[in-house]
Write a protein that holds these residues in place. Structure first.
Motif, short mmCIF file in Angstrom:
data_model
loop_
_atom_site.label_atom_id
_atom_site.label_comp_id
_atom_site.label_asym_id
_atom_site.label_seq_id
_atom_site.Cartn_x
_atom_site.Cartn_y
_atom_site.Cartn_z
N VAL A 395 0.27 -4.97 -10.53
CA VAL A 395 0.86 -4.44 -9.32
C VAL A 395 1.69 -3.35 -9.43
O VAL A 395 1.83 -2.50 -8.68
N THR A 403 2.79 5.97 -5.27
CA THR A 403 4.15 6.67 -4.87
C THR A 403 4.61 7.61 -5.66
O THR A 403 5.21 8.32 -5.71
N LEU A 406 4.91 11.28 -4.23
CA LEU A 406 5.75 11.17 -3.11
C LEU A 406 7.11 12.10 -3.45
O LEU A 406 7.26 13.05 -2.37
N GLN B 653 -1.83 -12.35 -6.04
CA GLN B 653 -0.56 -11.69 -5.78
C GLN B 653 0.55 -12.45 -5.09
O GLN B 653 0.33 -13.14 -4.10
N GLN B 657 4.84 -9.13 -4.37
CA GLN B 657 4.19 -8.10 -4.65
C GLN B 657 3.18 -7.52 -3.69
O GLN B 657 3.04 -6.29 -3.45
N ALA B 660 5.46 -5.53 -1.75
CA ALA B 660 5.72 -4.32 -2.12
C ALA B 660 4.47 -3.22 -2.00
O ALA B 660 4.77 -2.06 -1.91
N LEU B 661 3.36 -3.65 -2.15
CA LEU B 661 2.25 -2.82 -2.07
C LEU B 661 2.27 -2.33 -0.63
O LEU B 661 1.84 -0.93 -0.44
N ALA B 664 4.69 0.51 -0.38
CA ALA B 664 4.41 1.71 -0.79
C ALA B 664 3.49 2.39 0.17
O ALA B 664 3.55 3.76 0.05
N ASP B 665 2.48 1.71 0.66
CA ASP B 665 1.53 2.50 1.44
C ASP B 665 2.43 2.82 2.73
O ASP B 665 2.00 3.99 3.09
N ALA B 667 5.26 3.98 2.87
CA ALA B 667 6.12 5.16 2.50
C ALA B 667 5.09 6.41 2.43
O ALA B 667 5.38 7.38 2.89
N VAL B 668 4.13 6.21 1.58
CA VAL B 668 3.19 7.41 1.48
C VAL B 668 2.66 7.87 3.12
O VAL B 668 2.68 8.96 3.26
N PHE B 718 12.17 -1.93 -4.21
CA PHE B 718 11.62 -0.27 -4.08
C PHE B 718 12.45 0.49 -3.38
O PHE B 718 12.04 1.55 -3.32
N ARG B 721 13.55 3.74 -4.99
CA ARG B 721 12.51 4.47 -5.07
C ARG B 721 12.52 5.43 -4.02
O ARG B 721 12.71 6.72 -3.85
#
Lengths: 434, 730
Positions: A395, A403, A406, B653, B657, B660-661, B664-665, B667-668, B718, B721
């Motif tokens: 994961v 990311t 980004l 998962q 997790q 988190a995935l 991340a999506d 954020a994209v 995250f 980041r």
């Protein structure tokens, strides 16, 4: 069997007479069709050209005689006379053109060049045309090198678009037949550009031109060392894929072979599978069926069987005969790669069977494969199996993957905003100043 | 002004005008008395109107006082023979208007108007009736008289038709016959003027007969022909005989007759109840009509009337394209026998139905008129699709590029296009191409109003509002006759079955919170079905499919198959057993896929033999399906060749997790959206940069605030980041 998958008949309508000849020669060599039929076909093919001597020989071979019919003699004389005439006509033109002074004076601009020649060497438009006609005649007589020269000179001088276009075709054919693959490849690119840019009266005409180009280009692609890259690049561009799908699906065989034998173009395989599937109702041969069995049905036994058929088809195909070894090797690799990706534990014995190898060979092969393609696998000697370690992306890895871009993207974004801000500020100051 | 006054004064006031004035006065008085007598008061509007009228009348009558007086004494004394139709109608309308404004006057004024009308019409009618003796000499003269009367309001159309029929009997030469027939056919078409009604069947048949008669004359006597742009021949009412070898062109339009005849036929079919024998009787006339089309086509070819050939070929094509090949060959044979051997077309020579359609279409492709070409193309595709040539039909559709331009086409062509798409979808379904079928049907069936889109029924409501009357009228005229309909129930059934086969595995794959919808209507139905508290046994097609879908989702493929097989409508398709087998197989395969998607997380290995037994598929098949899923990364698993089983890679998962995935999506997504926003802003600002400076400053804060909101709701691990990316962005 060989005749069933022979494409010569389908391709002949899209080729020049002179280009068909090597194909027929090849067929004679392979004895796919009765020799007599092929001889007759050759005779038929060339009887309209000016290669009188050659036709005469064929005629004699067919009829098993030694006499020379009168028409042949007449024709020969006529052709020779014509050649003579053109020779004298073009003599001084060539002299002028090849004069180093003239070459030094020539520029990019065709009109200017022509003007220059007209003024200094009393050139006329008809003289340029003579070059074209002479080129055509030489081509017809089988003197391809001469024809290529003439057409080259013609293209340098002429401003006639239509003639220039057909001169391009003539040059390409001449280069192919003389075997100048580098030049031919160049000519082909020029022709491709010309076809794409030229405005045709109907889309149909353009389609026809493209179909022709595809067929002619096979000569170049399968003989030029870099041809296999070229064919993939060209035929996968959308216009040419469309052309293949609409007017000549049998080209898929060549495309497939090119993709399979080309190590660097593996990304194309998905696209290829899609196209083969789409066209399967219209065209099928062992080579496309092989891909279909492997990537659509995942039927490894079927693929193996098809591969055997492929071997025969390839060895009987004028263009592909040279690529046979490569194809077989790569195809085997394809099979095993797919097999490994799907399976976790494989019996070496069975795998070698699917690959048509003995057990020992199979083992060696697998080791090579593991080394070359960096498949994460180990051989368990005790059980005589190969165990694949399927990499599971964690994961964390996934998140990092997603990311990754980004921060870079954001930087670009920020600088874009900054730029805009600056532009706005400067605009504001100018506005105030006004 | 004064001049006009003088002009009017010069004309003697007509008698009936005075009469009217007198009558009006009388009515008014009567009404006033009634009003007084009545207990209830007249309502305000009516009373006002009556008063106004009283005053107007008084004022007006002053100038005619003496004449009115005279009339009252002796109604017949004012003699006025002039023709005054126009004046009469004027007066009539005025009268009607007044009557309308005053309801009390209504019934009183009623009878007076028809009286006037009647007297006017009969006199003119008499002139028409007065056909005494017809000889071949004065025939043309008579014909001209009739033609001149045509279109006038006062002409009695039926009377005209009768006269023309009598003339036709007496006509001797071809010239006379042609002339009379042309007039007769047009006047027959005139007989029915309303838009809605259709021509009576009897009348239609006689027109058919007369057109045939006309064509026969042209076939036997080559010295005359008819076309649109011919010069009008001044025959001075004398018969004309053509010189041999020099045919004379007469003015007329045969193509419009034929087209009108065809239109009337369609109209009658639209209006006749399709479930009665009348409809079938009417359908029998099609053979005759088709024969006329072919016959006139031959005629146009003979005289080289290119525009007409195109039109008539189109009509012919429209009569055959939707029919199965057997029917087409029957109708062709019938036509041949009716027409005989001497009528042979030079362009359309084929007898084989497929070849026939091909020839008709290819002829039309060469026409200049783009509408004809488009329609021909669509008919051709429809025909291919009907006869199970899916790939040919699809390639034609794609190559024609009709999809891009069809929105600009006229509505009948759009309807045809919809029909083509639907037929193509059905064809794909019969071939077992579920995905293709679904995407073809999506547009029509997915819209929820296939009835309207295929012109097979009128929608009473649209978006909750009743359709305007004139709109409905138009729509009614576009309806297809019943025998051309595509079975809507079958269409729905096919569509939902396709949706089921695609949607259920996709749902199983994507998990419960699936936002990707393949078929909206299907999803809605399924959701609705799931919300039901009690479910009875399936009754209609929809229930069957919903039941099957639920069974499939839970891995009971046998139940699902049985439910689908129980649908009776499959019988309507040719080769039923084949289609059922195909469906059963698809259900097995999709069932396997669904099963694997749904239950994969509960297994660590599954034996291929077990799967093959469960889904009644061969092991090879199962492994091929599984391999495909693995290859396309739909299923995270691999095959074990030695033990013959599927090894599933557990990717369990944890909650963190997963989140988190997701984060991340998100954020994209955010970055992408911001980029898009900037691009948009840049694009719109470039042209008017200087004016909008201030607005831009105002907007600047927006993306930032969005970021903050997201950062707050984000997860801890995250944040760092994303936080960095945000600062970089700023």
């Amino acid at each position: 069997m060989a005749a069933k998958h022979d494409l010569t008949m389908r391709m002949i309508p899209f080729l020049d007479r002179h280009l068909v000849f090597p194909l027929l020669d090849f067929l004679t060599l392979k004895e796919v069709y009765p020799t007599e039929d092929l001889l007759k076909a050759k005779h038929e093919l060339l009887s309209n050209t000016n290669m009188v001597d050659f036709v005469l020989k064929l005629y004699q071979e067919i009829h098993n005689t030694e006499d020379v019919p009168r028409e042949f003699a007449e024709k020969k004389e006529k052709v020779l006379a014509q050649l003579e005439e053109f020779q004298t006509q073009t003599q001084n033109i060539i002299e002028v053109i090849e004069n180093p002074e003239v070459i030094a004076a020539l520029r990019q601009d065709k009109l200017q060049n022509l003007h220059f020649l007209k003024e200094n060497y009393n050139f006329t438009d008809s003289m340029v045309l003579t070059l074209y006609d002479y080129g055509q005649l030489q081509f017809n007589c089988g003197n391809y090198g001469g024809a290529a020269d003439m057409l080259y000179h013609f293209r340098v001088l002429s401003t006639d678009n239509e003639r220039n276009f057909s001169a391009l075709w003539g040059k390409l054919a001449a280069e192919i037949l003389t075997g100048n693959w580098d030049v031919a490849l160049e000519e082909m690119q020029k022709l491709r550009e010309a076809i794409d840019q030229k405005s045709f009266s109907t889309p149909l005409q353009q389609l026809q031109q493209r179909t022709w180009l595809i067929h002619w280009s096979l000569f170049v692609f399968f003989n030029h060392p870099k041809g296999r890259d070229g064919i993939v690049d060209m035929l996968f561009s959308s216009q040419y894929i469309n052309t293949i799908q609409t007017s000549c699906p049998w080209i898929l065989r060549y495309l497939t072979t090119a993709v399979v034998t080309n190590k660097r173009r593996k990304t194309y395989i998905k696209e290829l599978v899609k196209i083969i599937q789409q066209e399967s109702y219209e065209y099928q041969d062992p080579i496309t069926e092989f891909i279909e069995a492997l990537y659509v049905h995942f039927d490894f036994e079927g693929a193996q069987q098809k591969l055997k058929e492929c071997e025969e088809v390839l060895s009987n195909d004028f263009f592909l005969v040279a690529a046979r070894e490569d194809f077989m090797e790569n195809a085997r690799q394809f099979i095993s790669e797919t097999y490994c990706r799907i399976h976790q534990k494989i019996d070496v014995k069975e795998l070698s069977q699917t690959l048509n190898l003995t057990q020992e060979e199979g083992e060696k092969w697998i080791v090579n494969l593991i080394r070359d393609t960096r498949v994460d696998a180990k051989i368990d000697f005790e059980e005589n199996t190969v165990i694949m370690n399927t990499p599971i992306t964690s994961v964390y890895q996934q998140v990092i993957e997603r990311t990754k871009g980004l921060s870079f993207k954001s930087q670009v974004f920020a600088s874009a905003i900054e730029k805009r801000e600056l532009a706005a500020a400067s605009a504001a100051t100018t506005a105030e100043a006004l | 002004m004064t001049k006009a006054q003088a002009g009017i004064n010069g004309i003697v006031t007509p008698k009936f005008y005075i009469k009217c004035l007198v009558e009006l006065e009388d009515f008014l008085q009567e009404a006033a008395q009634k009003e007084k007598a009545a207990k209830k008061k007249m309502n305000a509007n009516n009373a006002k109107a009556m008063n106004a009228m009283k005053q107007k009348l008084k004022k007006n009558n002053k100038s005619f006082e003496d004449k009115i007086e005279m009339y009252r004494k002796d109604p017949d004394s004012l003699e006025e023979p002039a023709i005054v139709t126009v004046a009469a109608t004027k007066k009539k309308s005025k009268n009607a208007f007044l009557a309308g404004s005053d309801s009390e006057d209504d019934d009183a004024a009623g009878p007076s108007t028809p009286q006037i009308d009647d007297s006017e019409f009969t006199t003119v009618g008499k002139g028409g009736k007065a056909v005494a003796e017809i000889t071949s000499e004065n025939l043309l003269q008579k014909l001209r008289e009739i033609l001149e009367a045509r279109g006038k309001k006062s002409t009695d159309r039926n009377e005209q038709i009768n006269t023309l029929q009598r003339l036709l009997k007496d006509a001797t030469s071809s010239y006379q016959k042609i002339k009379v027939l042309l007039a007769l056919i047009s006047s027959r078409f005139d007989a029915n003027l309303s838009m809605t009604g259709y021509m009576q069947v009897e009348l239609w048949r006689s027109v058919e007969k007369e057109i045939n008669q006309l064509l026969k004359i042209f076939e036997t006597d080559p010295s005359f022909y008819v076309f649109e742009n011919a010069d009008d021949i001044d025959d001075e009412d004398k018969d004309i005989v053509a010189k041999p070898g020099q045919p004379i062109g007469l003015r007329g339009s045969l193509i419009s007759f034929v087209e009108r005849l065809d239109d009337e036929f369609t109209k009658s079919l639209q209006n006749i109840d399709p479930h009665t024998t009348d409809y079938i009787d009417r359908m029998r006339d099609e053979a005759g009509l088709y024969a006329i089309l072919v016959r006139s086509q031959v005629y146009f070819e003979k005289h080289n009337l290119a525009a007409s050939i195109g039109r008539v070929v189109m009509r012919r094509l429209e009569h055959v394209y939707f029919k199965p090949e057997q029917v087409i060959s029957q109708i062709e044979i019938a036509t041949q026998s009716v027409l005989g051997d001497h009528v042979k077309s030079s362009i359309i020579t084929a007898t084989d139905p497929a070849e026939l359609v091909h020839q008709l279409c290819t002829y039309l492709y060469q026409q200049d008129v783009s509408v004809l070409r488009t329609r021909a193309m669509l008919c051709h595709i429809y025909h291919h699709a009907l006869h199970q040539r899916f790939h040919v039909a699809r390639d034609m559709l794609l190559m024609s590029h009709l999809q891009e331009t069809i929105h600009q086409a006229d509505i009948p062509t759009q309807i045809l296009y919809n029909r083509v798409m639907v037929q193509l979808g059905l064809c794909a379904f019969r071939d077992g191409l579920i995905k293709e079928s679904h995407s073809c049907l999506q547009e029509v069936q997915g819209s929820g109003r296939p009835k309207e889109l295929l012109a097979q029924g009128v929608q009473m409501q649209r978006y909750g509002q009743p359709v305007a009357a004139d709109q409905e009228q138009l729509e009614r005229q576009r309806q297809l006759p019943f025998h051309m309909h595509i079975n809507l129930e079958l269409l729905e059934c096919v569509y939902h079955t396709c949706s089921m086969l695609l949607e259920i595995p996709a749902q199983a794959q994507a998990g419960p919170n699936n936002k990707k919808v393949i078929s909206k209507t299907f999803r809605r139905l399924l959701d609705y079905n799931e919300r039901q508290a009690f479910l009875g046994p399936p009754e209609n097609i929809r229930d069957h499919i919903m039941g099957a879908a639920k069974a499939l989702a839970s891995g009971e493929w046998e139940k699902s198959r049985d439910l689908i097989m129980a649908i009776k409508i499959w019988e309507l398709m040719p080769n039923t057993q084949h289609i059922k087998d195909m469906l059963a197989r698809k259900i097995q395969e999709e069932g396997l896929r669904t099963y694997l998607f749904t239950y994969a997380s509960y297994y660590s290995t599954i034996g291929l033999a077990q799967l093959s037994q469960m889904f009644d598929l061969s092991t090879v098949n199962v492994s091929s399906i599984v391999a495909k899923m693995i290859w396309q990364e739909e299923l995270s698993a691999s095959l074990d060749q030695v033990t013959q089983c599927v090894v599933l890679h557990q990717v369990e998962q944890s909650r963190v997790q997963q989140l988190a995935l997701q984060f991340a999506d998100k954020a994209v997504n955010l970055v992408e959206q911001n980029e898009r926003l900037l691009e948009q802003k840049n694009a719109e600002q470039r042209p008017e940069q200087q004016q909008q400076q201030k607005d831009r400053r105002g907007n600047k804060g927006q993306p930032g605030s969005q970021q903050n909101r997201n950062a707050v709701s984000g997860q801890r691990p995250f944040q760092q980041r994303t936080g960095r990316t945000q600062s970089a962005r700023r």
